[in-house]
Design a protein around this motif. Structure first.
Motif, short mmCIF file in Angstrom:
data_model
loop_
_atom_site.label_atom_id
_atom_site.label_comp_id
_atom_site.label_asym_id
_atom_site.label_seq_id
_atom_site.Cartn_x
_atom_site.Cartn_y
_atom_site.Cartn_z
N PRO A 1 8.00 18.48 4.17
CA PRO A 1 8.73 17.79 5.24
C PRO A 1 7.94 17.67 6.54
CG PRO A 1 10.13 19.44 4.19
CD PRO A 1 8.75 19.65 3.66
N ALA A 2 7.14 18.69 6.87
CA ALA A 2 6.33 18.62 8.10
C ALA A 2 5.32 17.48 8.01
CB ALA A 2 5.62 19.94 8.35
N ALA A 3 4.73 17.30 6.84
CA ALA A 3 3.77 16.21 6.65
C ALA A 3 4.46 14.86 6.80
CB ALA A 3 3.12 16.31 5.27
N VAL A 4 5.66 14.73 6.25
CA VAL A 4 6.39 13.47 6.34
C VAL A 4 6.70 13.12 7.79
CG1 VAL A 4 8.50 12.25 5.68
CG2 VAL A 4 7.32 13.70 4.01
N ARG A 5 7.12 14.12 8.57
CA ARG A 5 7.41 13.88 9.99
C ARG A 5 6.16 13.40 10.73
NH1 ARG A 5 10.23 18.83 9.45
NH2 ARG A 5 8.51 19.93 10.51
N CYS A 6 5.03 14.02 10.41
CA CYS A 6 3.77 13.66 11.05
C CYS A 6 3.33 12.27 10.61
CB CYS A 6 2.71 14.71 10.68
SG CYS A 6 1.19 14.61 11.62
N ALA A 7 3.41 12.00 9.31
CA ALA A 7 3.01 10.70 8.78
C ALA A 7 3.86 9.58 9.37
CB ALA A 7 3.11 10.70 7.26
N ARG A 8 5.14 9.86 9.55
CA ARG A 8 6.04 8.83 10.08
C ARG A 8 5.55 8.33 11.44
NH1 ARG A 8 10.69 11.24 9.02
NH2 ARG A 8 10.92 10.04 7.09
N VAL B 1 0.85 -1.20 0.00
CA VAL B 1 0.00 0.00 0.00
C VAL B 1 0.88 1.24 0.00
CG1 VAL B 1 -1.69 1.33 1.33
CG2 VAL B 1 -1.88 -1.17 1.21
N VAL B 2 0.51 2.19 -0.85
CA VAL B 2 1.22 3.47 -0.89
C VAL B 2 0.21 4.61 -0.71
CG1 VAL B 2 2.52 5.11 -2.32
CG2 VAL B 2 3.15 2.68 -2.28
N ASP B 3 0.53 5.50 0.22
CA ASP B 3 -0.26 6.71 0.47
C ASP B 3 0.54 7.88 -0.08
OD1 ASP B 3 -1.78 8.79 1.47
OD2 ASP B 3 -1.56 8.23 3.58
N LEU B 4 0.17 8.32 -1.29
CA LEU B 4 0.89 9.40 -1.98
C LEU B 4 0.21 10.72 -1.67
CD1 LEU B 4 3.38 9.04 -3.81
CD2 LEU B 4 1.84 9.14 -5.79
N CYS B 5 0.97 11.80 -1.59
CA CYS B 5 0.44 13.09 -1.10
C CYS B 5 -0.20 12.83 0.27
CB CYS B 5 -0.58 13.67 -2.05
SG CYS B 5 0.01 13.97 -3.72
N CYS B 6 0.59 12.23 1.16
CA CYS B 6 0.03 11.58 2.34
C CYS B 6 -0.41 12.53 3.44
CB CYS B 6 1.04 10.59 2.92
SG CYS B 6 2.55 11.36 3.60
N GLY B 7 0.10 13.78 3.47
CA GLY B 7 -0.25 14.64 4.59
C GLY B 7 0.11 13.97 5.90
N SER B 8 -0.85 13.83 6.79
CA SER B 8 -0.61 13.22 8.10
C SER B 8 -0.41 11.71 8.03
CB SER B 8 -1.80 13.51 9.02
OG SER B 8 -2.97 12.87 8.53
N GLY B 9 -0.65 11.11 6.88
CA GLY B 9 -0.57 9.65 6.76
C GLY B 9 -1.84 8.94 7.18
N ALA B 10 -2.93 9.70 7.31
CA ALA B 10 -4.18 9.13 7.80
C ALA B 10 -4.71 8.02 6.89
CB ALA B 10 -5.24 10.23 7.94
N VAL B 11 -4.64 8.23 5.58
CA VAL B 11 -5.18 7.22 4.65
C VAL B 11 -4.37 5.94 4.74
CG1 VAL B 11 -5.48 6.66 2.21
CG2 VAL B 11 -6.21 8.89 3.07
N GLY B 12 -3.05 6.06 4.75
CA GLY B 12 -2.21 4.87 4.84
C GLY B 12 -2.43 4.13 6.14
N ALA B 13 -2.53 4.87 7.24
CA ALA B 13 -2.75 4.23 8.54
C ALA B 13 -4.08 3.51 8.57
CB ALA B 13 -2.69 5.28 9.64
N VAL C 1 0.58 -5.54 5.99
CA VAL C 1 0.89 -5.00 4.67
C VAL C 1 2.23 -4.29 4.70
CG1 VAL C 1 -1.53 -4.70 3.99
CG2 VAL C 1 -0.30 -2.82 5.13
N GLU C 2 2.81 -4.15 3.52
CA GLU C 2 3.98 -3.28 3.36
C GLU C 2 3.45 -1.89 3.04
OE1 GLU C 2 7.85 -2.65 0.41
OE2 GLU C 2 6.74 -4.54 0.34
N LEU C 3 3.68 -0.95 3.93
CA LEU C 3 3.07 0.37 3.84
C LEU C 3 4.13 1.44 3.62
CD1 LEU C 3 0.70 2.39 4.18
CD2 LEU C 3 1.07 2.25 6.65
N HIS C 4 3.88 2.29 2.62
CA HIS C 4 4.74 3.44 2.35
C HIS C 4 3.86 4.68 2.22
CE1 HIS C 4 8.42 1.08 1.40
NE2 HIS C 4 7.52 0.15 1.08
N ALA C 5 4.40 5.81 2.66
CA ALA C 5 3.72 7.10 2.52
C ALA C 5 4.74 8.12 2.04
CB ALA C 5 3.12 7.54 3.86
#
Length: 259
Positions: A126-133, A96-108, A117-121
């Motif tokens: 950069p602020a969104a990536v830190r939050c999504a992580r 699963v890939v969450d592209l344009c992930c923002g907070s990563g809510a969709v991927g989570a 699953v193997e999950l990538h966002a």
């Protein structure tokens, strides 16, 4: 003499600032604040127009509590429809890939529902990536910084079962018409979709066939008026395409499947 720790006083303050659901918001703020000083600061931030989710530090999404820090795009309830469509289309997806992930809510949300699953966002902010992580860490997810597919590990090419992309789709000329909560507190890159609002969507769809596994799907949220153009873009990319609509959530999701 009333105190700011009194729910009625907090609600009255929020209502005076224009918060439509003042009582509900007051309850959430009171439950989240750890000290009277923090409570006062949170009420002041909300009364000044900051999004409730930024004030609380979290947003409810698809049954999860997703961390949302200031300056990061707030996941919308209508986007839960995209998650549901992805789960219905590919219930056995393992990548699963969450592209344009923002907070990563969709991927989570997808990982929580699918299980192992193997999950990538990925996101360009950069602020969104830190939050999504932080939000995808419980699912063993990996967050990447970069521009769309450039951010992804090359080993994902041809393996993705669900590619969810909650792209920005507000036309540039209409960003100024958005509610102040979005316009003033969320990153422009998460809102502005270019001249007709479909610039990022076109780039996502153009690259999707190369990254999807056979039978894999790409899902993108768009507006009602853009839906026909979005469907045409998917079809011209060689994807088997359909449009899913939720009138209740005012949600339009275009789904493309690689043959």
């Amino acid at each position: 003499m009333t105190s700011l720790t009194d729910p009625a006083t907090v609600a009255a303050t929020l209502r005076a600032a224009g918060c439509v659901f003042a009582e509900d918001e007051a309850d959430l703020i009171l439950a989240t604040a750890r000290t009277p000083r923090e409570l006062a600061a949170m009420v002041a931030r909300r009364a000044a127009g900051e999004p409730l989710e930024h004030v609380l530090g979290w947003a409810g999404f698809h049954g999860l509590r997703v961390q949302v820090e200031a300056g990061v795009f707030v996941p919308r309830r209508r986007t839960e429809f995209l998650v549901d469509q992805a789960l219905a289309q590919a219930p056995g997806a393992s990548v699963v890939v969450d592209l344009c992930c923002g907070s990563g809510a969709v991927g989570a949300a997808l990982a929580a529902a699918l299980g192992d699953v193997e999950l990538h966002a990925a996101d360009i902010d950069p602020a969104a990536v830190r939050c999504a992580r932080r939000n995808i860490a419980p699912y063993g997810g990996h967050a990447h910084h970069g521009d769309l597919y450039d951010a992804l590990p090359t080993g994902l090419r041809g393996r993705i079962g669900i590619l969810a992309a909650n792209v920005p789709y507000v036309p540039s000329a209409e960003v100024g018409l958005l509610p102040a909560e979005a316009r003033d507190h969320e990153p422009l890159v998460a809102l502005d979709g270019g001249g007709d609002g479909l610039d990022v969507l076109r780039r996502v769809v153009a690259g999707a066939p190369e990254w999807l596994a056979p039978g894999g799907c790409v899902l993108v949220e768009t507006s009602e008026r853009q839906a026909d153009s979005a469907v045409d873009t998917f079809t011209r990319a060689g994807l088997t395409t359909r449009l899913a609509v939720s009138e209740e959530l005012y949600a339009n999701v275009v789904i493309g499947v690689r043959g």
